[in-house]
Design a protein around this motif. Structure first.
Motif, short mmCIF file in Angstrom:
data_model
loop_
_atom_site.label_atom_id
_atom_site.label_comp_id
_atom_site.label_asym_id
_atom_site.label_seq_id
_atom_site.Cartn_x
_atom_site.Cartn_y
_atom_site.Cartn_z
N ALA A 55 -26.81 6.35 -11.56
CA ALA A 55 -27.04 7.63 -10.89
C ALA A 55 -27.37 7.40 -9.41
O ALA A 55 -26.83 8.08 -8.52
N HIS A 56 -28.24 6.43 -9.17
CA HIS A 56 -28.65 6.12 -7.79
C HIS A 56 -27.44 5.72 -6.95
O HIS A 56 -27.28 6.20 -5.82
N ILE A 57 -26.56 4.88 -7.49
CA ILE A 57 -25.38 4.43 -6.74
C ILE A 57 -24.43 5.61 -6.49
O ILE A 57 -23.85 5.73 -5.41
N ARG A 147 -24.75 -3.17 0.86
CA ARG A 147 -26.01 -3.71 0.38
C ARG A 147 -26.36 -3.12 -0.98
O ARG A 147 -26.77 -3.82 -1.90
N GLU A 148 -26.19 -1.81 -1.12
CA GLU A 148 -26.53 -1.12 -2.37
C GLU A 148 -25.63 -1.57 -3.52
O GLU A 148 -26.12 -1.90 -4.59
N VAL A 149 -24.33 -1.55 -3.31
CA VAL A 149 -23.42 -1.83 -4.44
C VAL A 149 -23.50 -3.28 -4.88
O VAL A 149 -23.51 -3.57 -6.08
N MET A 151 -26.06 -5.48 -4.50
CA MET A 151 -27.35 -5.87 -5.10
C MET A 151 -27.60 -5.13 -6.41
O MET A 151 -28.07 -5.72 -7.37
N HIS A 152 -27.26 -3.84 -6.46
CA HIS A 152 -27.53 -3.10 -7.70
C HIS A 152 -26.55 -3.48 -8.82
O HIS A 152 -26.85 -3.24 -9.99
N ALA A 153 -25.42 -4.11 -8.48
CA ALA A 153 -24.55 -4.65 -9.54
C ALA A 153 -25.31 -5.73 -10.31
O ALA A 153 -25.21 -5.83 -11.53
ZN ZN Z 1 -30.92 1.23 -3.84
#
Ligand code: ZN
Length: 250
Positions: A55-57, A147-149, A151-153
């Protein structure tokens, strides 16, 4: 205007876009490997399931797309009205049905990509504001997303590791993190030694520092607060060789 190709010709920006798109594809692959039932499982982030990460991504892509619309039109559209609204949105998104959650990720990623692709060359230099209040050129949104995609992977906790993240992304992440520490003064007496790149960061002037060492992916993993595997530590912040927790960076 609807374009088939990126409007920008800036080679650095095109390389950054490619990296963000690869990161999105990597996140998609890790997400698609998970069954609907596995979405309920824990992520690597305390208190967050894989549903929260997804959801965050998804909402992050929408928020960044709002910044690109801002850069394109000059009409101020913030990422989120407030951090509270953002947090509520994530909590709500985590309750969506698996198919809705997967659509949120897919559609928001496609939408952001179209916004990036169609942004005219000169608009990439227009100033927008991040949720932290930083004024940045629209070009910065590409790194914000990368950065988000990437690291959150890893945070999905189904096999992705920091070693899978491209070196330029790891290097920039480490810069962001150590920069945040410096700004807050939390890197006092702390030195990072990246053993595979001959790179030393942090409070290098300290008389008796705690030195955390390891290869680049392990040092970034530790610095980002994702665990101590692959790093060693010596100095006053350690007891019996245990690696201390990294200072907070976000
Ligand atoms: Zn994040």
């Amino acid at each position: 205007m609807v374009a088939r190709h990126d409007q920008t010709r800036d080679p650095e920006l095109l390389a950054a876009l490619l990296q963000a798109r690869r990161g999105t594809a990597f996140f998609a692959r890790k997400l698609n490997e998970l069954s609907d039932a596995e979405l309920d499982g824990d992520s690597l982030l305390p208190g967050w399931t894989r549903r929260h990460i997804t959801a965050h991504i998804g909402y992050n892509a929408r928020a960044i797309a709002r910044l690109i619309e801002w850069a394109a039109t000059g009409v101020e559209t913030p990422m989120y009205p407030s951090t509270d609204v953002r947090d509520h949105e994530i909590a709500f998104g985590a309750t969506l049905s698996p198919i809705a959650l997967r659509h949120l990720f897919d559609h928001s990623a496609v939408h952001l990509n179209v916004e990036w692709r169609d942004l005219p060359e000169d608009a990439w230099h227009h100033t927008v504001r991040t949720i932290q209040g930083r004024e940045v050129p629209a070009t910065e949104t590409v790194w914000m997303r990368s950065r988000e995609v990437w690291m959150h992977a890893v945070d999905l906790d189904n096999g992705a590791v920091f070693r899978d993240i491209p070196v330029p992304v790891l290097e920039r992440l480490l810069n962001d993190i150590t920069g945040a520490w410096k700004t807050r003064g939390t890197d006092k007496d702390l030195v990072l030694k990246v053993t595979d790149r001959d790179l030393t960061l942090g409070d290098t002037a300290a008389a008796s520092p705690t030195v955390v060492s390891g290869p680049l992916p392990a040092v970034v993993e530790w610095s980002a607060g994702r665990g101590t595997s692959g790093v060693t530590a010596v100095g006053p912040r350690t007891t019996n060789g245990t690696v201390p927790a990294a200072p907070k960076w976000i």
